[in-house]
Design a protein around this motif. Structure first.
Motif, PDB file in Angstrom:
ATOM      1  N   CYS A  34       0.668   2.966  -6.626  1.00 26.03           N
ATOM      2  CA  CYS A  34       0.660   3.030  -5.136  1.00 26.03           C
ATOM      3  C   CYS A  34       1.848   2.876  -4.572  1.00 26.03           C
ATOM      4  O   CYS A  34       2.192   3.281  -3.490  1.00 26.03           O
ATOM      5  CB  CYS A  34      -0.352   2.253  -4.780  1.00 26.03           C
ATOM      6  N   ASP A  38       3.472   6.002  -2.177  1.00 22.33           N
ATOM      7  CA  ASP A  38       3.702   5.987  -0.880  1.00 22.33           C
ATOM      8  C   ASP A  38       5.244   6.400  -0.575  1.00 22.33           C
ATOM      9  O   ASP A  38       5.546   6.966   0.602  1.00 22.33           O
ATOM     10  CB  ASP A  38       3.566   4.399  -0.293  1.00 22.33           C
ATOM     11  N   GLN A  44      -1.166  10.334  -6.210  1.00 25.19           N
ATOM     12  CA  GLN A  44      -1.354   9.540  -7.594  1.00 25.19           C
ATOM     13  C   GLN A  44      -1.243  10.074  -8.711  1.00 25.19           C
ATOM     14  O   GLN A  44      -0.705   9.780  -9.520  1.00 25.19           O
ATOM     15  CB  GLN A  44      -2.583   8.610  -7.378  1.00 25.19           C
ATOM     16  N   TRP A  68      -3.747  -3.987 -11.500  1.00 25.13           N
ATOM     17  CA  TRP A  68      -2.839  -3.075 -11.293  1.00 25.13           C
ATOM     18  C   TRP A  68      -1.699  -3.350 -12.457  1.00 25.13           C
ATOM     19  O   TRP A  68      -1.674  -4.006 -12.974  1.00 25.13           O
ATOM     20  CB  TRP A  68      -1.869  -3.490  -9.934  1.00 25.13           C
ATOM     21  N   CYS A 103       0.384  -3.530  -3.839  1.00 25.45           N
ATOM     22  CA  CYS A 103      -1.150  -3.353  -4.159  1.00 25.45           C
ATOM     23  C   CYS A 103      -1.949  -4.507  -3.966  1.00 25.45           C
ATOM     24  O   CYS A 103      -3.236  -4.310  -3.992  1.00 25.45           O
ATOM     25  CB  CYS A 103      -1.408  -2.646  -5.522  1.00 25.45           C
TER      26      CYS A 103
END
Length: 104
Positions: A34, A38, A44, A68, A103
């Protein structure tokens, strides 16, 4: 010492602009998908595919933290790749431009 075949595969992996940018980002710090999505302003699935290729090539490794997965470089034992990565531009400015990295 790496074989010519290994070096050829690693250089093919690094010849892609997105993968090279991901490697440059991971040179600065370990990151989750993530975070990379960004920063690169992409999807993704796109980032995940690039990370999968880098992982299969042995250039990155993953570490699971709860739900994660964090990625980091895996070039310390590959002297030629390590020297290439050290020559990549600093991505600190791009990291600092994003205030919401994480995350968690």
């Amino acid at each position: 010492m790496s074989t010519i075949e290994e070096l050829s595969e690693w250089l093919k992996l690094l010849s892609d602009k997105t993968r090279l940018t991901i490697v440059a980002l991971l040179k600065e710090k370990e990151m989750c998908v993530c975070d990379i999505v960004d920063i690169l302003e992409t999807t993704q699935p796109n980032v995940s595919q690039h990370l999968r290729k880098l992982k299969l090539g042995g250039l990155v490794q993953e570490t699971r933290r709860s739900q994660w997965i964090y990625y980091s470089l895996n070039v310390a034992d590959k002297p030629l790749l390590h020297s290439i990565v050290e020559q990549l531009p600093c991505m600190q400015e791009r990291l600092e431009a994003r205030t919401n990295l994480s995350c968690d």
